[in-house]
Design a protein around this motif. Structure first.
Motif, mmCIF file in Angstrom:
data_model
loop_
_atom_site.group_PDB
_atom_site.id
_atom_site.type_symbol
_atom_site.label_atom_id
_atom_site.label_comp_id
_atom_site.label_asym_id
_atom_site.label_seq_id
_atom_site.Cartn_x
_atom_site.Cartn_y
_atom_site.Cartn_z
ATOM 1 N N ASP A 71 37.445 -62.838 4.869
ATOM 2 C CA ASP A 71 36.937 -61.615 4.964
ATOM 3 C C ASP A 71 37.811 -60.312 4.598
ATOM 4 O O ASP A 71 39.080 -60.373 5.199
ATOM 5 C CB ASP A 71 36.615 -61.407 6.647
ATOM 6 C CG ASP A 71 36.374 -60.246 7.094
ATOM 7 O OD1 ASP A 71 36.438 -58.983 6.395
ATOM 8 O OD2 ASP A 71 35.713 -59.927 8.142
ATOM 9 N N ASN A 72 37.701 -59.917 3.698
ATOM 10 C CA ASN A 72 38.433 -58.883 2.955
ATOM 11 C C ASN A 72 39.035 -58.000 3.870
ATOM 12 O O ASN A 72 40.101 -57.290 3.724
ATOM 13 C CB ASN A 72 38.038 -58.425 1.546
ATOM 14 C CG ASN A 72 38.058 -59.377 0.645
ATOM 15 O OD1 ASN A 72 39.038 -60.333 0.775
ATOM 16 N ND2 ASN A 72 37.325 -59.331 -0.474
ATOM 17 N N GLY A 73 38.007 -57.156 4.772
ATOM 18 C CA GLY A 73 38.338 -56.087 5.536
ATOM 19 C C GLY A 73 39.388 -56.528 6.683
ATOM 20 O O GLY A 73 39.983 -55.682 7.071
ATOM 21 N N LYS A 74 39.458 -57.809 6.728
ATOM 22 C CA LYS A 74 40.300 -58.174 8.102
ATOM 23 C C LYS A 74 41.321 -59.061 7.346
ATOM 24 O O LYS A 74 42.149 -59.611 8.303
ATOM 25 C CB LYS A 74 39.547 -59.174 8.941
ATOM 26 C CG LYS A 74 38.384 -58.571 9.917
ATOM 27 C CD LYS A 74 37.570 -59.480 10.476
ATOM 28 C CE LYS A 74 36.690 -58.724 11.419
ATOM 29 N NZ LYS A 74 35.753 -59.716 12.462
ATOM 30 N N ASN A 75 41.531 -59.048 5.918
ATOM 31 C CA ASN A 75 42.574 -59.765 5.490
ATOM 32 C C ASN A 75 42.675 -61.194 6.078
ATOM 33 O O ASN A 75 43.977 -61.599 6.522
ATOM 34 C CB ASN A 75 44.005 -59.318 5.449
ATOM 35 C CG ASN A 75 44.230 -58.330 4.273
ATOM 36 O OD1 ASN A 75 43.557 -58.396 3.176
ATOM 37 N ND2 ASN A 75 45.091 -57.266 4.584
ATOM 38 N N THR A 76 41.476 -61.802 6.190
ATOM 39 C CA THR A 76 41.574 -63.211 6.921
ATOM 40 C C THR A 76 40.652 -64.058 6.068
ATOM 41 O O THR A 76 39.600 -64.050 5.543
ATOM 42 C CB THR A 76 40.818 -63.002 8.303
ATOM 43 O OG1 THR A 76 41.295 -62.046 9.016
ATOM 44 C CG2 THR A 76 40.578 -64.640 9.090
ATOM 45 N N VAL A 77 41.335 -65.303 6.132
ATOM 46 C CA VAL A 77 40.596 -66.556 5.489
ATOM 47 C C VAL A 77 40.441 -67.477 6.496
ATOM 48 O O VAL A 77 41.091 -67.883 7.364
ATOM 49 C CB VAL A 77 41.600 -67.098 4.145
ATOM 50 C CG1 VAL A 77 43.200 -67.485 4.911
ATOM 51 C CG2 VAL A 77 41.081 -68.302 3.347
ATOM 52 N N TYR A 78 39.395 -68.418 6.234
ATOM 53 C CA TYR A 78 38.816 -69.194 7.265
ATOM 54 C C TYR A 78 38.564 -70.683 6.310
ATOM 55 O O TYR A 78 38.355 -70.717 5.242
ATOM 56 C CB TYR A 78 37.543 -68.903 7.632
ATOM 57 C CG TYR A 78 37.409 -67.645 8.295
ATOM 58 C CD1 TYR A 78 36.994 -66.414 7.624
ATOM 59 C CD2 TYR A 78 37.631 -67.461 9.589
ATOM 60 C CE1 TYR A 78 36.908 -65.131 8.430
ATOM 61 C CE2 TYR A 78 37.567 -66.248 10.305
ATOM 62 C CZ TYR A 78 37.479 -64.995 9.613
ATOM 63 O OH TYR A 78 37.399 -63.858 10.171
ATOM 64 N N LEU A 79 38.714 -71.667 7.013
ATOM 65 C CA LEU A 79 38.618 -73.096 6.284
ATOM 66 C C LEU A 79 37.541 -73.801 7.597
ATOM 67 O O LEU A 79 37.884 -74.092 8.699
ATOM 68 C CB LEU A 79 39.666 -73.824 6.235
ATOM 69 C CG LEU A 79 39.517 -75.173 5.492
ATOM 70 C CD1 LEU A 79 39.117 -74.858 4.024
ATOM 71 C CD2 LEU A 79 40.736 -75.873 5.462
ATOM 72 N N GLN A 80 36.305 -73.724 6.930
ATOM 73 C CA GLN A 80 35.508 -74.607 8.085
ATOM 74 C C GLN A 80 35.469 -76.387 7.490
ATOM 75 O O GLN A 80 35.444 -76.597 6.291
ATOM 76 C CB GLN A 80 34.032 -74.414 7.927
ATOM 77 C CG GLN A 80 33.021 -75.076 8.728
ATOM 78 C CD GLN A 80 33.115 -75.246 10.106
ATOM 79 O OE1 GLN A 80 33.382 -73.911 10.654
ATOM 80 N NE2 GLN A 80 32.872 -76.242 10.926
ATOM 81 N N MET A 81 35.780 -77.140 8.499
ATOM 82 C CA MET A 81 36.039 -78.520 8.101
ATOM 83 C C MET A 81 35.183 -79.304 8.829
ATOM 84 O O MET A 81 35.051 -79.259 10.140
ATOM 85 C CB MET A 81 37.464 -78.733 8.361
ATOM 86 C CG MET A 81 38.638 -78.259 7.930
ATOM 87 S SD MET A 81 40.231 -78.506 7.980
ATOM 88 C CE MET A 81 40.433 -78.330 9.829
ATOM 89 N N ASP A 82 34.205 -80.114 8.043
ATOM 90 C CA ASP A 82 33.300 -80.788 8.844
ATOM 91 C C ASP A 82 33.494 -82.377 8.211
ATOM 92 O O ASP A 82 34.182 -82.594 7.219
ATOM 93 C CB ASP A 82 31.817 -80.441 8.405
ATOM 94 C CG ASP A 82 31.467 -78.991 8.851
ATOM 95 O OD1 ASP A 82 30.900 -78.114 7.984
ATOM 96 O OD2 ASP A 82 31.953 -78.492 9.875
ATOM 97 N N SER A 83 32.860 -83.317 8.861
ATOM 98 C CA SER A 83 32.694 -84.824 8.670
ATOM 99 C C SER A 83 34.422 -85.132 8.296
ATOM 100 O O SER A 83 35.007 -85.514 7.669
ATOM 101 C CB SER A 83 32.041 -85.186 7.219
ATOM 102 O OG SER A 83 30.932 -84.590 7.344
ATOM 103 N N LEU A 84 35.177 -84.909 9.496
ATOM 104 C CA LEU A 84 36.787 -84.856 9.229
ATOM 105 C C LEU A 84 37.116 -86.391 9.243
ATOM 106 O O LEU A 84 35.993 -87.222 10.063
ATOM 107 C CB LEU A 84 37.413 -84.210 10.205
ATOM 108 C CG LEU A 84 37.383 -82.698 10.153
ATOM 109 C CD1 LEU A 84 37.968 -81.991 11.485
ATOM 110 C CD2 LEU A 84 38.695 -82.574 8.948
ATOM 111 N N LYS A 85 37.943 -86.903 8.633
ATOM 112 C CA LYS A 85 38.446 -88.207 8.391
ATOM 113 C C LYS A 85 39.915 -88.456 8.886
ATOM 114 O O LYS A 85 40.724 -87.335 8.815
ATOM 115 C CB LYS A 85 38.301 -88.769 6.830
ATOM 116 C CG LYS A 85 37.140 -88.661 6.359
ATOM 117 C CD LYS A 85 37.066 -88.865 4.947
ATOM 118 C CE LYS A 85 35.694 -88.734 4.197
ATOM 119 N NZ LYS A 85 35.635 -89.027 2.668
ATOM 120 N N PRO A 86 40.362 -89.647 9.377
ATOM 121 C CA PRO A 86 41.730 -89.676 9.779
ATOM 122 C C PRO A 86 42.731 -89.258 8.779
ATOM 123 O O PRO A 86 43.733 -88.585 8.834
ATOM 124 C CB PRO A 86 41.943 -91.045 10.049
ATOM 125 C CG PRO A 86 40.071 -91.559 10.490
ATOM 126 C CD PRO A 86 39.595 -90.930 9.789
#
Length: 116
Positions: A71-86
């Motif tokens: 989100d450039n307006g908020k200078n924010t980066v996200y990481l959605q992590m699914d199917s997580l593994k050990p």
């Protein structure tokens, strides 16, 4: 000096999901590159995902499971992590790189633990 606020790490069971967020504050600066590295105990810090402008890039081991967005307006980066593994267990560090710069600025890191 860039200030960071990271959130979203924690403990999750295999197959679960987590969403990391990282807000970078620096007045008047456009961060061309934003993304995430991770470092497991005894290992080097490796790229997970990054977005340059609007183009995302992923490490082979997370393609199809992780999604990076910004989100450039908020200078924010996200990481959605699914199917997580050990093997996704690590400290996740966000980074930003201002437009026209070769310098990465790093967040403090957030722990992600995938375990039953």
């Amino acid at each position: 000096q860039v200030q960071f606020v990271e959130s979203g790490g924690g403990l999750v069971q295999p197959g679960g999901s987590l969403r990391l967020s990282c807000a970078a504050s620096e007045s008047g600066v456009y961060f061309y590159s934003m993304g995430w590295y991770r470092q497991a105990p005894g290992s080097q810090r490796d790229l997970v995902a990054m977005v340059n402008g609007g183009s995302p890039n992923y490490a082979d081991g997370v393609k199809g499971r992780f999604t990076i967005s910004r989100d450039n307006g908020k200078n924010t980066v996200y990481l959605q992590m699914d199917s997580l593994k050990p093997e996704d267990t690590a400290i996740y560090y966000c980074f930003v790189r201002p437009f026209g710069s070769n310098t990465n600025y790093w967040g403090q890191g957030t722990q992600v633990t995938v375990s039953s």
